[in-house]
Design a protein around this motif. Structure first.
Motif, PDB file in Angstrom:
ATOM      1  N   PRO A 537      11.092  -5.370   0.093  1.00  0.00           N
ATOM      2  CA  PRO A 537      10.594  -4.653   1.494  1.00  0.00           C
ATOM      3  C   PRO A 537      10.675  -3.371   1.836  1.00  0.00           C
ATOM      4  O   PRO A 537      10.620  -2.806   2.933  1.00  0.00           O
ATOM      5  CB  PRO A 537      11.801  -5.678   2.352  1.00  0.00           C
ATOM      6  N   GLU A 538      11.782  -2.541   0.798  1.00  0.00           N
ATOM      7  CA  GLU A 538      11.989  -1.274   1.001  1.00  0.00           C
ATOM      8  C   GLU A 538      11.120  -0.280   0.190  1.00  0.00           C
ATOM      9  O   GLU A 538      11.093   0.910   0.100  1.00  0.00           O
ATOM     10  CB  GLU A 538      13.635  -0.921   0.474  1.00  0.00           C
ATOM     11  N   ASP A 539      10.063  -1.149  -0.609  1.00  0.00           N
ATOM     12  CA  ASP A 539       9.065   0.028  -1.063  1.00  0.00           C
ATOM     13  C   ASP A 539       8.226   1.105  -0.253  1.00  0.00           C
ATOM     14  O   ASP A 539       7.933   0.241   1.089  1.00  0.00           O
ATOM     15  CB  ASP A 539       7.900  -0.874  -1.875  1.00  0.00           C
ATOM     16  N   PRO A 540       8.213   2.074  -0.106  1.00  0.00           N
ATOM     17  CA  PRO A 540       7.961   3.136   0.843  1.00  0.00           C
ATOM     18  C   PRO A 540       6.394   2.793   1.391  1.00  0.00           C
ATOM     19  O   PRO A 540       6.266   2.620   2.544  1.00  0.00           O
ATOM     20  CB  PRO A 540       8.056   4.584   0.285  1.00  0.00           C
ATOM     21  N   GLU A 541       5.506   2.789   0.565  1.00  0.00           N
ATOM     22  CA  GLU A 541       4.197   2.569   0.772  1.00  0.00           C
ATOM     23  C   GLU A 541       3.831   1.132   1.369  1.00  0.00           C
ATOM     24  O   GLU A 541       3.177   1.053   2.555  1.00  0.00           O
ATOM     25  CB  GLU A 541       3.236   2.928  -0.148  1.00  0.00           C
ATOM     26  N   ALA A 542       4.539   0.116   0.704  1.00  0.00           N
ATOM     27  CA  ALA A 542       4.078  -1.442   1.275  1.00  0.00           C
ATOM     28  C   ALA A 542       4.867  -1.444   2.785  1.00  0.00           C
ATOM     29  O   ALA A 542       4.498  -1.992   3.401  1.00  0.00           O
ATOM     30  CB  ALA A 542       4.808  -2.039   0.066  1.00  0.00           C
ATOM     31  N   SER A 543       6.128  -0.844   2.778  1.00  0.00           N
ATOM     32  CA  SER A 543       6.727  -0.988   4.092  1.00  0.00           C
ATOM     33  C   SER A 543       6.299  -0.530   5.067  1.00  0.00           C
ATOM     34  O   SER A 543       6.132  -1.018   6.383  1.00  0.00           O
ATOM     35  CB  SER A 543       8.164  -0.746   3.913  1.00  0.00           C
ATOM     36  N   ALA A 544       5.531   0.729   4.756  1.00  0.00           N
ATOM     37  CA  ALA A 544       4.839   1.636   5.990  1.00  0.00           C
ATOM     38  C   ALA A 544       3.626   0.758   6.336  1.00  0.00           C
ATOM     39  O   ALA A 544       3.588   0.593   7.498  1.00  0.00           O
ATOM     40  CB  ALA A 544       4.304   2.938   5.301  1.00  0.00           C
ATOM     41  N   PHE A 545       2.938   0.150   5.418  1.00  0.00           N
ATOM     42  CA  PHE A 545       1.856  -0.830   5.867  1.00  0.00           C
ATOM     43  C   PHE A 545       2.223  -1.879   6.663  1.00  0.00           C
ATOM     44  O   PHE A 545       1.506  -2.441   7.612  1.00  0.00           O
ATOM     45  CB  PHE A 545       1.082  -1.340   4.222  1.00  0.00           C
ATOM     46  N   PHE A 546       3.293  -2.583   6.169  1.00  0.00           N
ATOM     47  CA  PHE A 546       3.681  -3.797   6.867  1.00  0.00           C
ATOM     48  C   PHE A 546       4.165  -3.174   8.404  1.00  0.00           C
ATOM     49  O   PHE A 546       3.812  -4.078   9.328  1.00  0.00           O
ATOM     50  CB  PHE A 546       5.174  -4.412   6.244  1.00  0.00           C
ATOM     51  N   GLU A 547       4.749  -2.187   8.459  1.00  0.00           N
ATOM     52  CA  GLU A 547       5.175  -1.743   9.855  1.00  0.00           C
ATOM     53  C   GLU A 547       4.004  -1.400  10.831  1.00  0.00           C
ATOM     54  O   GLU A 547       3.983  -1.928  11.923  1.00  0.00           O
ATOM     55  CB  GLU A 547       5.868  -0.544   9.649  1.00  0.00           C
ATOM     56  N   LYS A 548       2.976  -0.876  10.038  1.00  0.00           N
ATOM     57  CA  LYS A 548       1.770  -0.320  10.930  1.00  0.00           C
ATOM     58  C   LYS A 548       1.007  -1.205  11.228  1.00  0.00           C
ATOM     59  O   LYS A 548       0.485  -1.815  12.270  1.00  0.00           O
ATOM     60  CB  LYS A 548       0.931   0.805  10.201  1.00  0.00           C
ATOM     61  N   GLU A 549       0.556  -2.223  10.223  1.00  0.00           N
ATOM     62  CA  GLU A 549      -0.470  -3.450  10.299  1.00  0.00           C
ATOM     63  C   GLU A 549      -0.122  -4.858  10.516  1.00  0.00           C
ATOM     64  O   GLU A 549      -0.799  -5.518  11.217  1.00  0.00           O
ATOM     65  CB  GLU A 549      -1.209  -3.655   9.136  1.00  0.00           C
ATOM     66  N   VAL A 550       1.053  -5.080  10.684  1.00  0.00           N
ATOM     67  CA  VAL A 550       1.947  -6.299  11.089  1.00  0.00           C
ATOM     68  C   VAL A 550       2.820  -6.224  12.188  1.00  0.00           C
ATOM     69  O   VAL A 550       2.629  -6.703  13.191  1.00  0.00           O
ATOM     70  CB  VAL A 550       2.328  -6.903   9.831  1.00  0.00           C
TER      71      VAL A 550
END
Length: 577
Positions: A537-550
């Motif tokens: 969950p702390e992966d920068p790109e993946a967590s940014a995607f989760f924050e924005k899209e979900v």
């Protein structure tokens, strides 16, 4: 000599607990550490495991798998239950009735033989007496439970005799029950009915034993509530009955058909007493104590002693940090909730809940009646709304009842989505801190199902014609609802695998739906990012995607819930520019 217990726990005969602070009582103690969410023990050989009387025709009477009766004589109450199960009920396995009494049903011959050997051989003739006497194919659950025990005692069943007859067996609180005049009168009627229908001699000694059996069942049995299907019943295991109560428990019980699974709600140390909550421990203190009244003890846990509300319990919970992978990953908000306690005192909360309970309940499916009750409850909860104390009962249940009603309404189904998002982000994390708790997983799956519905409306262009709230329409129109579903399903699979049996229906459903979403063409990038987020969950790109899209659209939907509730329950227009 006590009951046989699974590995990992032991029976302590002289341990003080929150339920018995001033005397020595039996308790279950961990013999090794258990991390939060881990499996502590499985109980799969209960003394009693039976469905509610009205669902005997839609539940296997041995393994307790929910199915569909093959008999045309299904009772109206069972038909209503099947209707509530919707599509799940339509796909349920056909159950076959016992060829003797035709009152109980089974998955197959294996279940039928096992139940026949265990108890049904003795009770089969009982249902002929029931049909002849009252014209029904079922008995009230407590009456059937007492009858089963009495018949097994007559047959000399060793396990039942040890639990219900020996001095080291189950506690019954008979004298305490006898002082409860109305309760005791009901017990006398139920015990007498059990003796009559079981075909036993109705002497004073037999009736007294039946009453004692009923007291022991009331004191030690669990309501075998299935979070997925809503089916309930009685579950009694002599070992599991030794676990004590606390309103701040460290463990919880889940049921999977005929099996009870004890799991850690937070980290448990070796040598620590294992406790569960016998009741809804998020209720105000007086309501909790009333719910515990028939267990005949005074709870003296920290929650009761210091009159802590759910926010205060959450702030101190060792499981709080687990929410970093959830729909409420803002741990700062959980530690310092944005509430204003000056707006409502704990005494006022007690009064609100008491009045809320006394309000009339809606009758049948009358939409106007449901709306009237919803408005009365909402108005009563206004002090909690003004204080921002959304997680304090009875406010969450008021919102949930409205959401459940709207879910099944053609006109209002879209409006249920913001309410469920609000409950999942602003209520449940404070009430049920551990994200793997079954009701939190069920809430996530409810959001997924509504996103699937609203996604179809969005794709077909009919969303705007079904919803007059422009903010809600706009949020859904811009949202990547497929990515939202995939992320929620990954949460459900992860936490469901931690806090539930692998066979749990909601977990299997989440995995199946996740497979379907992952198989969609053209979503490789989104799925790759969400898979990476689920792994870290702390992966920068993946967590940014989760924050924005979900997370961002979930929060936006949730933010619309208060104004939608106020508009609908305040008798205003739902149109929002």
């Amino acid at each position: 000599m006590g009951p046989q217990l699974p590995p990992g726990i032991r029976l302590d005969h002289g341990r003080s607990s929150s339920t018995t602070p001033n005397k020595k009582g039996r308790s279950l103690v961990a013999t090794r550490p258990f991390p939060a969410g881990s499996h502590i023990a499985t109980f799969s050989s209960p003394l009693l495991a039976l469905p509610d009387g009205a669902t005997m025709r839609t539940t296997c009477n041995y393994c307790l798998r929910v199915g569909a009766s093959s008999s045309s004589a299904t009772s109206s109450s069972s038909q209503q239950q099947q209707g509530q199960q919707g599509q799940q009920g339509q796909q349920a396995q056909q159950l076959k009735a016992c060829t003797g009494c035709k009152a109980v049903v089974y998955c197959d011959a294996t279940c039928q033989r096992a139940h026949w050997r265990g108890v049904h051989k003795a009770e089969c003739a009982m249902f002929a007496r029931v049909r002849k006497s009252v014209g029904k194919d079922w008995l009230p659950t407590p009456v059937r439970a007492v009858a089963q025990v009495m018949l097994r005692l007559r047959a000399g069943d060793k396990e039942v005799r040890e639990a219900f007859e020996s001095g080291s067996g189950l506690e019954g609180n008979v004298e305490a029950f006898r002082k409860e005049e109305e309760v005791w009168a009901d017990f006398e009627l139920q015990a007498s009915a059990a003796v009559v229908y079981a075909g036993l001699l109705q002497g004073d000694e037999v009736l007294a034993k039946a009453r004692e059996v009923l007291c022991k069942i009331q004191t030690n049995a669990f309501n075998r509530l299935d979070e997925d299907t809503g089916m309930a019943g009685i579950y009694l295991d002599a070992g599991l009955a030794m676990v004590n109560h606390s309103c701040v428990p460290n463990a919880f019980i889940g049921f999977d058909k005929r099996t009870a699974i004890l799991r850690a709600e937070r980290d448990i140390r070796e040598g620590e007493e294992i406790t569960i909550s016998y009741i809804d421990n998020t209720l105000p203190r007086s309501a909790r104590h009333e719910a515990l009244r028939l267990y005949h003890f005074q709870c003296d846990c920290a929650r009761c002693k210091n009159d802590l509300d759910c926010y205060e319990v959450c702030q101190e919970s060792p499981a709080l940090s687990l929410n970093s992978f959830s729909l409420q990953p803002n741990l700062g908000k959980l530690r310092n909730p944005p509430i204003d306690r000056s707006k409502v005192s704990k005494q006022q909360v007690e009064a609100i809940y008491k009045t809320w309970q006394s309000l009339p309940k809606p009758e049948g499916d009358d939409e106007k009646d449901h709306l009237k009750v919803g408005r009365a409850r909402w108005e009563l909860c206004k002090p909690l709304v003004e204080a921002g104390m959304w997680a304090v009962e009875p406010l969450p249940t008021t919102i949930l009842n409205v959401a459940l009603r709207w879910q099944t309404s053609y006109k209002m189904v879209v409006y249920a989505l913001p309410l469920l998002c609000f409950l999942a982000t602003e209520c449940e994390p404070f009430k049920l801190v551990a994200p793997f708790m079954p009701w939190r997983i069920k809430g996530i799956m409810s959001i997924v199902k509504l996103l699937a519905v609203t996604g179809e409306f969005t794709a077909s262009g009919s969303l705007a014609t079904r919803c007059t709230h422009e903010g809600l329409v706009g949020t859904l129109a811009l949202a990547d609802q497929v990515s939202m579903c995939e992320a929620l399903l990954r949460l459900a699979v992860h936490h469901g695998s931690t806090g539930a049996s692998e066979d749990r229906e909601v977990l299997q459903q989440a995995r199946s739906m996740l497979d379907d979403v992952e198989s969609l063409q053209g979503r490789e990038k989104e799925s790759t990012l969400l898979r990476a987020w689920a792994m870290d969950p702390e992966d920068p790109e993946a967590s940014a995607f989760f924050e924005k899209e979900v997370l961002s659209p979930i929060r936006k939907l949730a933010s619309l819930a208060p104004e939608i509730l106020e508009a609908m329950l305040g008798n205003k227009s739902l149109t929002k520019k």
